[in-house]
Design an enzyme around this catalytic site. Structure first.
Site, mmCIF file in Angstrom:
data_model
loop_
_atom_site.group_PDB
_atom_site.id
_atom_site.type_symbol
_atom_site.label_atom_id
_atom_site.label_comp_id
_atom_site.label_asym_id
_atom_site.label_seq_id
_atom_site.Cartn_x
_atom_site.Cartn_y
_atom_site.Cartn_z
ATOM 1 N N ARG A 1 0.784 -1.254 0.132
ATOM 2 C CA ARG A 1 -0.035 -0.045 -0.076
ATOM 3 C C ARG A 1 0.962 1.409 -0.070
ATOM 4 O O ARG A 1 0.651 2.068 -0.622
ATOM 5 C CB ARG A 1 -1.058 -0.037 1.128
ATOM 6 C CG ARG A 1 -2.129 -1.120 1.022
ATOM 7 C CD ARG A 1 -2.784 -0.879 2.126
ATOM 8 N NE ARG A 1 -4.423 -1.708 1.806
ATOM 9 C CZ ARG A 1 -4.883 -2.456 2.572
ATOM 10 N NH1 ARG A 1 -4.678 -2.301 3.936
ATOM 11 N NH2 ARG A 1 -6.008 -3.131 2.104
ATOM 12 N N LYS B 1 -21.829 -15.573 0.260
ATOM 13 C CA LYS B 1 -23.274 -15.095 0.440
ATOM 14 C C LYS B 1 -23.861 -14.440 -0.660
ATOM 15 O O LYS B 1 -23.364 -13.163 -1.287
ATOM 16 C CB LYS B 1 -23.265 -14.197 1.608
ATOM 17 C CG LYS B 1 -22.865 -15.203 2.961
ATOM 18 C CD LYS B 1 -22.898 -14.180 4.333
ATOM 19 C CE LYS B 1 -22.565 -14.839 5.491
ATOM 20 N NZ LYS B 1 -22.763 -13.824 6.556
ATOM 21 N N GLY C 1 -10.371 -7.735 -2.729
ATOM 22 C CA GLY C 1 -10.837 -8.752 -1.536
ATOM 23 C C GLY C 1 -10.057 -10.182 -2.039
ATOM 24 O O GLY C 1 -9.049 -10.292 -2.540
ATOM 25 N N GLY D 1 -14.166 -3.564 0.164
ATOM 26 C CA GLY D 1 -15.548 -2.936 0.153
ATOM 27 C C GLY D 1 -15.756 -1.852 -0.679
ATOM 28 O O GLY D 1 -16.774 -1.814 -1.449
HETATM 29 P P1 AMP Z 1 -16.464 -13.596 -0.198
HETATM 30 O O1 AMP Z 1 -15.762 -12.906 1.029
HETATM 31 O O2 AMP Z 1 -18.038 -13.347 -0.120
HETATM 32 O O3 AMP Z 1 -16.071 -13.081 -1.540
HETATM 33 O O4 AMP Z 1 -16.350 -15.225 0.033
HETATM 34 C C1 AMP Z 1 -14.879 -15.478 -0.103
HETATM 35 C C2 AMP Z 1 -14.876 -16.894 0.591
HETATM 36 O O5 AMP Z 1 -15.887 -17.705 0.007
HETATM 37 C C3 AMP Z 1 -13.579 -17.690 0.448
HETATM 38 O O6 AMP Z 1 -12.908 -17.861 1.739
HETATM 39 C C4 AMP Z 1 -13.960 -19.169 -0.067
HETATM 40 O O7 AMP Z 1 -13.466 -20.120 0.740
HETATM 41 C C5 AMP Z 1 -15.710 -18.992 0.329
HETATM 42 N N1 AMP Z 1 -16.177 -19.868 -0.464
HETATM 43 C C6 AMP Z 1 -16.458 -19.839 -1.886
HETATM 44 N N2 AMP Z 1 -17.190 -21.014 -2.260
HETATM 45 C C7 AMP Z 1 -17.700 -21.644 -1.069
HETATM 46 C C8 AMP Z 1 -18.225 -22.892 -0.802
HETATM 47 N N3 AMP Z 1 -18.614 -23.697 -1.919
HETATM 48 N N4 AMP Z 1 -18.312 -23.370 0.382
HETATM 49 C C9 AMP Z 1 -17.786 -22.687 1.360
HETATM 50 N N5 AMP Z 1 -17.090 -21.450 1.282
HETATM 51 C C10 AMP Z 1 -17.123 -21.204 0.107
#
Ligand code: AMP
Length: 395
Positions: free
Chosen positions: A37, A202, A352, A375
């Site tokens: 950074r 999610k 991210g 974010g």
């Molecule tokens: P996000 O922060 O919402 O972008 O999610 C990223 C995280 O989602 C990563 O740490 C992945 O390991 C997790 N992830 C992605 N696919 C799956 C899955 N099928 N089951 C559990 N975790 C998941």
């Protein structure tokens, strides 16, 4: 919405207040473990000091929780590191708007730099306090925002200060300029077909991104755990996969409104335990057996998504296709990343986890833009307008 940049402004002999993102990780001895950074801000910093500007840098670095020793959040190590990188002294003010900052700011000579102490040591920063903003604003003739990771916030240093400096030049630094160019401008007038790939945990975190991109993309490909909430919405079996039952209705609506723009996985790589050496199988989407959990898109989905990427004019990717941290469930994410790296599309990787995945897989230098803001990059993909950027001067 191109903004005037620091290189468009005459800075010689003038005081420039630059908001940077020096929120670097520190180890238990307060040594910087990753200085990217700080390195990232060097072009904007050089643009000021090499042209004889007097530079006042401000940033946050975490925020001490109640009862915690605030000295662990001091920006002093960042000043030391910056001095090494610039190969010139960097003064450090032990406060932000107090006596030490005032002395250091008045003592600045042309080409010199002072870094102020952590903005968030002052409660006025996060509150966007007018008095705090006015005191910071009074230090400078020019304001520059080069802190993309904080652009979605309306903190004092992001909004209050430039608002208080109305009438003076208020510009973006090179980092923010590049993020806007790709996350906003390229998306507003994309080369088509425009394909978005959205994954991660999610649906709830990405609803507004899905909605916004369904409005402007030709295809929105879904992966990650959120695909199982969509599978539930279609009446499928998801075993013990991570799902959000309270978002099933929403997923149904997105399926209905998305039509054939919204593309869901056709198969799933699942396992019976959250570990690399679990029992695994590939099943059709929505047919995950009891006792199994979806951990990745299956090979047929990966092939299909890679094919869509290969003919795209613009690709935006946010969120991994599976548990990419755990082999072999990194395969879907790898296949998509490889396809993006191989394609001639303008490719934009949201911050991210997708940024981490593209770095980890070694494709970061084969894509057009990797966003530095988690974010902030998500908010921009949601189509949000940031006051911190809006009130800066138009180019
Ligand atoms: P996000 O922060 O919402 O972008 O999610 C990223 C995280 O989602 C990563 O740490 C992945 O390991 C997790 N992830 C992605 N696919 C799956 C899955 N099928 N089951 C559990 N975790 C998941």
């Amino acid at each position: 919405m191109a903004k005037k940049s620091i290189s468009d402004i005459e800075v010689s002999g003038r005081k420039v207040l630059m908001r940077v993102d020096f929120n670097v990780p520190l180890d238990s001895d307060c040594a910087i473990t990753d200085d990217r950074r700080i390195r990232g801000a060097i072009p904007s910093i050089r643009s000021v000091i090499d042209r004889g500007g007097q530079l006042i840098l401000c940033s946050h670095l975490g925020q001490p929780k109640e009862g915690e020793d605030p000295s662990r959040y001091s920006l002093r190590p960042a000043a030391v590191r910056l001095a090494e990188l610039l190969e010139q002294p960097v003064a450090f003010a032990e406060d932000t708007i107090g006596a030490d900052a005032e002395v250091n700011v008045s003592a600045l000579t042309d080409g010199a730099v002072v870094l102020l102490e952590n903005l968030r040591f002052n409660p006025g920063e996060k509150k966007g306090d007018a008095e705090f903003s006015a005191r910071l604003a009074a230090f400078a003739d020019i304001y520059c925002n080069d802190a993309f990771g904080t652009c979605h916030r309306s903190h004092a240093s992001m909004v209050g200060v430039p608002a208080a400096m109305e009438g003076k030049p208020r510009v973006v630094g090179f980092l923010v300029q590049k993020e806007i160019q790709y996350l906003s401008d390229a998306i507003a007038s994309p080369r088509r077909p425009f394909v978005a790939i959205l994954g991660g945990k999610k649906v709830s975190d990405k609803i507004r991104v899905i909605e916004n991109l369904l409005g402007i993309c030709d295809k929105v490909l879904i992966g990650g755990a959120m695909a199982y909430t969509f599978a539930l919405a279609k009446g499928g079996q998801v075993g013990s996969s991570m799902v959000e039952p309270d978002r099933v209705e929403l997923a149904k609506k997105l399926i209905a409104s998305g039509g054939d723009k919204l593309v869901l996985p056709v198969d799933t790589h699942c396992g019976d335990d959250f570990s690399s050496d679990c029992n695994k199988q590939v099943v059709a989407a929505g047919e995950i057996p009891d006792g199994f959990e979806g951990f990745d898109i299956g090979p047929e989905t990966a092939r299909k998504y890679a094919e869509m990427v290969s003919t795209a004019g613009t690709v935006v990717w946010n969120g991994p296709m599976g548990v990419f941290e755990m082999s072999p469930f990194d395969e879907g994410t790898r296949a998509v990343a490889q396809a993006i790296a191989d394609s001639s599309a303008t490719s934009i990787i949201g911050g991210g986890d997708s940024a981490a995945a593209i770095q980890q897989l070694g494709f970061a230098d084969q894509v057009t833009h990797v966003s530095t803001g988690g974010g902030a990059s998500l908010s921009m993909l949601e189509g949000q307008v940031f006051p911190a950027v809006e009130l800066l001067d138009e180019a």
